[in-house]
Design a protein around this motif. Structure first.
Motif, mmCIF file in Angstrom:
data_model
loop_
_atom_site.group_PDB
_atom_site.id
_atom_site.type_symbol
_atom_site.label_atom_id
_atom_site.label_comp_id
_atom_site.label_asym_id
_atom_site.label_seq_id
_atom_site.Cartn_x
_atom_site.Cartn_y
_atom_site.Cartn_z
ATOM 1 N N SER A 40 25.548 3.954 -39.110
ATOM 2 C CA SER A 40 24.562 4.528 -39.991
ATOM 3 C C SER A 40 23.077 3.861 -39.977
ATOM 4 O O SER A 40 22.247 4.095 -40.699
ATOM 5 N N ARG A 41 22.843 3.137 -38.759
ATOM 6 C CA ARG A 41 21.461 2.340 -38.983
ATOM 7 C C ARG A 41 20.963 2.387 -37.562
ATOM 8 O O ARG A 41 21.647 3.055 -36.621
ATOM 9 N N GLN A 42 19.754 2.275 -37.426
ATOM 10 C CA GLN A 42 18.996 2.430 -36.270
ATOM 11 C C GLN A 42 19.444 1.682 -35.022
ATOM 12 O O GLN A 42 19.998 0.512 -35.525
ATOM 13 N N MET A 43 18.956 1.949 -33.771
ATOM 14 C CA MET A 43 19.313 1.169 -32.754
ATOM 15 C C MET A 43 18.240 -0.094 -32.470
ATOM 16 O O MET A 43 17.108 0.190 -32.774
ATOM 17 N N GLN B 298 23.838 -0.338 -31.955
ATOM 18 C CA GLN B 298 23.736 0.764 -33.017
ATOM 19 C C GLN B 298 24.675 0.304 -34.079
ATOM 20 O O GLN B 298 25.870 0.971 -33.883
ATOM 21 N N PHE C 262 20.895 6.178 -20.814
ATOM 22 C CA PHE C 262 21.879 5.251 -21.594
ATOM 23 C C PHE C 262 23.511 5.435 -20.877
ATOM 24 O O PHE C 262 23.692 6.607 -20.428
ATOM 25 N N GLY C 263 24.394 4.562 -21.005
ATOM 26 C CA GLY C 263 25.801 4.695 -20.991
ATOM 27 C C GLY C 263 26.373 5.318 -22.364
ATOM 28 O O GLY C 263 25.746 5.808 -23.391
ATOM 29 N N LYS C 264 27.505 5.596 -22.308
ATOM 30 C CA LYS C 264 28.267 6.194 -23.335
ATOM 31 C C LYS C 264 28.541 5.134 -24.526
ATOM 32 O O LYS C 264 28.828 5.628 -25.592
ATOM 33 N N ARG D 1 16.852 -7.609 -22.963
ATOM 34 C CA ARG D 1 16.463 -6.748 -21.696
ATOM 35 C C ARG D 1 16.225 -7.670 -20.617
ATOM 36 O O ARG D 1 16.121 -9.090 -20.393
ATOM 37 N N PHE E 205 24.931 -0.402 -26.376
ATOM 38 C CA PHE E 205 24.587 0.645 -25.219
ATOM 39 C C PHE E 205 23.692 0.132 -24.270
ATOM 40 O O PHE E 205 23.050 -0.839 -24.641
ATOM 41 N N TYR F 190 21.351 -2.196 -25.998
ATOM 42 C CA TYR F 190 21.026 -1.809 -27.628
ATOM 43 C C TYR F 190 22.268 -2.023 -28.160
ATOM 44 O O TYR F 190 23.424 -1.559 -27.872
ATOM 45 N N ARG G 281 15.908 1.879 -17.242
ATOM 46 C CA ARG G 281 14.337 2.498 -17.227
ATOM 47 C C ARG G 281 13.730 1.933 -15.974
ATOM 48 O O ARG G 281 13.902 0.851 -15.540
ATOM 49 N N LYS H 252 11.702 7.235 -19.192
ATOM 50 C CA LYS H 252 12.879 7.485 -20.109
ATOM 51 C C LYS H 252 13.980 6.467 -20.027
ATOM 52 O O LYS H 252 13.918 5.831 -18.926
ATOM 53 N N LEU H 253 14.633 6.389 -21.151
ATOM 54 C CA LEU H 253 15.699 5.385 -20.942
ATOM 55 C C LEU H 253 17.032 6.123 -20.643
ATOM 56 O O LEU H 253 17.200 7.439 -21.322
ATOM 57 N N LEU I 28 17.059 -3.392 -30.028
ATOM 58 C CA LEU I 28 17.170 -3.994 -28.867
ATOM 59 C C LEU I 28 17.890 -5.377 -28.776
ATOM 60 O O LEU I 28 17.385 -6.132 -29.623
#
Lengths: 113, 117
Positions: B42-45, B39, B107-109, B50, B91, B37, B95, B104-105, B47
């Motif tokens: 200030s914007r949405q994550m 990010q 995530f890494g850091k 996959r 990220f 993913y 899953r 659930k997903l 995809l």
């Protein structure tokens, strides 16, 4: 359809107050997820719904947190008696029942002062 | 429990060059999905790409491709011909896919990618 919508975008609250966030998923998406993201970390799962049923909750979701999804449409996440450690970005995502991709909203940034 | 590790907190690349972001994961499951993913600030994550674990072929989406090594539990992302708009946090996420598995997903850091003009 403009995607997953979250309101408010920003919330500043005093410690001890209650706050409620709203998420409107993409139409017809059956699954709705809540995640929490703190600075410098990846999102952490909180809970998810299939339609109106809450199917999984993380141990991160203490008894001060509650989420609902009445009628399987929008969802609310409430935090009672907020603490400074609750300061984070709260992300909502939705997906179709049989499709793996989750679409995320822009999040609600909570600051507890 | 599944874990995802991204060992590169920050990476930088020159515009038009290629960069590879690393991701390793730990699971005892054999059937799962892996995701990258993006990010932006200030914007949405969103995809990026996959991979289904049962597929041996590495996924590709335009300038983005992955190197999926199931035995090594490695899932790296290669961005070719980097563009300024690629600058973002990336990220890696896991899953479960099997029946009864969590949806659930994990995530890494994240890896912060900077693209230099």
């Amino acid at each position: 359809d403009t995607g997953v919508s979250q309101n408010p975008r920003h919330k500043i609250t005093k410690r001890g107050q209650n706050v409620t966030f709203r998420c409107d998923p993409i139409s017809e998406h059956n699954r709705l997820y809540w995640y929490r993201q703190t600075l410098g970390q990846g999102p952490e799962f909180l809970t998810y719904f299939q339609n109106e049923a809450q199917l999984e909750k993380s141990r991160l979701l203490s008894d001060r947190f509650s989420a609902e999804r009445p009628k399987g449409s929008f969802s609310t996440l409430e935090i009672q008696r907020t603490e400074q450690g609750d300061s984070a970005m709260y992300l909502c995502a939705s997906s179709l029942l049989v499709v793996t991709e989750a679409f995320f909203g822009q999040g609600t940034r909570l600051t507890v002062v | 429990a599944q874990t995802v590790t991204q060992s590169q907190p920050e990476m930088s690349v020159q515009e038009a060059e290629t960069v590879t972001l690393s991701c390793t994961y730990d699971t005892s499951e054999s059937d799962y999905y892996l995701f990258w993913y993006k990010q932006p600030p200030s914007r949405q994550m969103i995809l990026v790409i996959r991979q289904e674990a049962y597929k041996q072929q590495n996924a590709t989406e335009n300038r983005f491709s992955v190197n999926f090594q199931k035995a090594a539990k490695s899932f790296s992302l290669k961005i070719s011909d980097s563009q300024l708009g690629d600058a973002a946090m990336y990220f890696c996420a896991y899953r479960s896919r099997g029946s009864g598995g969590s949806e659930k997903l994990v995530f890494g850091k994240g890896t912060k990618l900077t693209v230099n003009p």
